[in-house]
Design a protein around this motif. Structure first.
Motif, PDB file in Angstrom:
ATOM      1  N   GLY A 144       0.818  -1.217   0.000  1.00 41.68           N
ATOM      2  CA  GLY A 144       0.000   0.000   0.000  1.00 41.68           C
ATOM      3  C   GLY A 144       0.845   1.257   0.000  1.00 41.68           C
ATOM      4  O   GLY A 144       0.559   2.226  -0.724  1.00 41.68           O
ATOM      5  N   ALA A 145       1.903   1.261   0.805  1.00 39.14           N
ATOM      6  CA  ALA A 145       2.783   2.427   0.861  1.00 39.14           C
ATOM      7  C   ALA A 145       3.499   2.644  -0.471  1.00 39.14           C
ATOM      8  O   ALA A 145       3.653   3.776  -0.932  1.00 39.14           O
ATOM      9  N   MET A 146       3.913   1.547  -1.112  1.00 41.49           N
ATOM     10  CA  MET A 146       4.628   1.688  -2.381  1.00 41.49           C
ATOM     11  C   MET A 146       3.694   2.198  -3.485  1.00 41.49           C
ATOM     12  O   MET A 146       4.106   3.007  -4.327  1.00 41.49           O
ATOM     13  N   VAL A 147       2.460   1.749  -3.477  1.00 36.49           N
ATOM     14  CA  VAL A 147       1.479   2.272  -4.441  1.00 36.49           C
ATOM     15  C   VAL A 147       1.308   3.771  -4.205  1.00 36.49           C
ATOM     16  O   VAL A 147       1.306   4.563  -5.152  1.00 36.49           O
ATOM     17  N   THR A 148       1.201   4.169  -2.951  1.00 40.74           N
ATOM     18  CA  THR A 148       1.079   5.595  -2.619  1.00 40.74           C
ATOM     19  C   THR A 148       2.291   6.368  -3.120  1.00 40.74           C
ATOM     20  O   THR A 148       2.153   7.469  -3.667  1.00 40.74           O
ATOM     21  N   ALA A 149       3.481   5.792  -2.966  1.00 42.93           N
ATOM     22  CA  ALA A 149       4.706   6.464  -3.421  1.00 42.93           C
ATOM     23  C   ALA A 149       4.666   6.732  -4.920  1.00 42.93           C
ATOM     24  O   ALA A 149       4.963   7.847  -5.372  1.00 42.93           O
ATOM     25  N   LEU A 150       4.268   5.733  -5.685  1.00 44.35           N
ATOM     26  CA  LEU A 150       4.253   5.890  -7.138  1.00 44.35           C
ATOM     27  C   LEU A 150       3.165   6.869  -7.583  1.00 44.35           C
ATOM     28  O   LEU A 150       3.396   7.713  -8.452  1.00 44.35           O
ATOM     29  N   GLN A 156      -0.641  12.316  -8.968  1.00 48.27           N
ATOM     30  CA  GLN A 156      -2.030  11.888  -9.098  1.00 48.27           C
ATOM     31  C   GLN A 156      -2.692  11.862  -7.725  1.00 48.27           C
ATOM     32  O   GLN A 156      -2.026  11.859  -6.689  1.00 48.27           O
ATOM     33  N   ASP A 157      -4.014  11.821  -7.746  1.00 49.24           N
ATOM     34  CA  ASP A 157      -4.789  11.756  -6.509  1.00 49.24           C
ATOM     35  C   ASP A 157      -4.587  10.387  -5.866  1.00 49.24           C
ATOM     36  O   ASP A 157      -4.853   9.357  -6.500  1.00 49.24           O
ATOM     37  N   GLU A 158      -4.112  10.371  -4.633  1.00 47.39           N
ATOM     38  CA  GLU A 158      -3.819   9.124  -3.937  1.00 47.39           C
ATOM     39  C   GLU A 158      -5.065   8.284  -3.656  1.00 47.39           C
ATOM     40  O   GLU A 158      -4.952   7.121  -3.278  1.00 47.39           O
ATOM     41  N   LYS A 159      -6.243   8.874  -3.846  1.00 48.12           N
ATOM     42  CA  LYS A 159      -7.484   8.129  -3.622  1.00 48.12           C
ATOM     43  C   LYS A 159      -8.129   7.668  -4.926  1.00 48.12           C
ATOM     44  O   LYS A 159      -9.148   6.991  -4.902  1.00 48.12           O
ATOM     45  N   PRO A 161      -8.940   5.383  -7.700  1.00 43.77           N
ATOM     46  CA  PRO A 161      -8.782   3.936  -7.895  1.00 43.77           C
ATOM     47  C   PRO A 161      -8.026   3.565  -9.174  1.00 43.77           C
ATOM     48  O   PRO A 161      -7.244   2.616  -9.170  1.00 43.77           O
ATOM     49  N   ALA A 162      -8.226   4.296 -10.238  1.00 44.56           N
ATOM     50  CA  ALA A 162      -7.542   3.988 -11.500  1.00 44.56           C
ATOM     51  C   ALA A 162      -6.036   4.235 -11.377  1.00 44.56           C
ATOM     52  O   ALA A 162      -5.223   3.436 -11.852  1.00 44.56           O
ATOM     53  N   ALA A 163      -5.660   5.328 -10.730  1.00 43.73           N
ATOM     54  CA  ALA A 163      -4.236   5.636 -10.541  1.00 43.73           C
ATOM     55  C   ALA A 163      -3.574   4.590  -9.651  1.00 43.73           C
ATOM     56  O   ALA A 163      -2.458   4.136  -9.927  1.00 43.73           O
ATOM     57  N   LYS A 164      -4.289   4.184  -8.603  1.00 42.34           N
ATOM     58  CA  LYS A 164      -3.757   3.159  -7.707  1.00 42.34           C
ATOM     59  C   LYS A 164      -3.626   1.818  -8.416  1.00 42.34           C
ATOM     60  O   LYS A 164      -2.621   1.121  -8.249  1.00 42.34           O
TER      61      LYS A 164
END
Length: 185
Positions: A144-150, A156-159, A161-164
């Protein structure tokens, strides 16, 4: 946990309706980072599992500006120095905190991910595993933290869903690349 990492991983896939006949098949078919990363951390203290994580962090650091220091720190956790894993986990926590103060969200999240992995390594190598260092839970937090980092690196908006999802798929592919590179050596 009494189940082997292989059995636990395959069980996770089966529960989600994706039956895999082997761990290799799970690695090929997974669209999710967490189960694969969990399988690796559950295999600590195997040197190959650590090397794959270190290589994955090195590869991921090429996508997050300023994150190479965290990847380099994690790689040092395998040293023979006394309680080195704990020392490096602390240093990664310091890097995360400094990055938060400097408002470097992507680097802070990256260091947080590396710290989660390092905490598991430290606990396993010093025989201090407890509920807080559960390899599967820490791998989930690291993913989860690594997804947030990228996502943060891309502005991009950290919330979103498509970006995540896009970040997760990219990071999963980097993990496959790291595994392939280390297992071939």
């Amino acid at each position: 946990m009494s189940e082997s990492p292989d059995a636990f991983l395959l069980g996770m896939f089966q529960k989600s309706g994706l039956a895999c006949g082997s761990v290799d098949e799970a690695w090929q078919r997974s669209e999710y980072l967490y189960p694969l990363l969990g399988w690796l951390t559950a295999r600590f203290p195997e040197p190959t599992a650590f090397q794959i994580c270190a290589e994955w962090l090195r590869l991921a650091a090429t996508r997050v500006e300023g994150a190479a220091a965290a990847a380099d720190l994690f790689a040092q956790a395998r040293s023979e120095a006394y309680r080195q894993g704990h020392v490096i986990a602390g240093a990664l926590g310091d890097l995360r905190n400094a990055s938060i103060l400097e408002q470097k969200t992507a680097v802070a999240a990256f260091a947080d991910a590396a710290s989660h992995l390092c905490e598991v390594w430290a606990a396993v190598t010093t025989h201090e595993v407890d509920a807080e260092t559960n390899p599967w839970a820490r791998a989930k937090a690291a993913a989860g933290a690594m997804v947030t980092a990228l996502v943060a690196q891309r502005g991009q908006d950290e919330k979103d869903p498509a970006a995540k999802a896009q970040a997760r798929v990219e990071l999963t592919e980097l993990l496959r690349t790291a595994r392939a590179a280390i297992t071939v050596r």
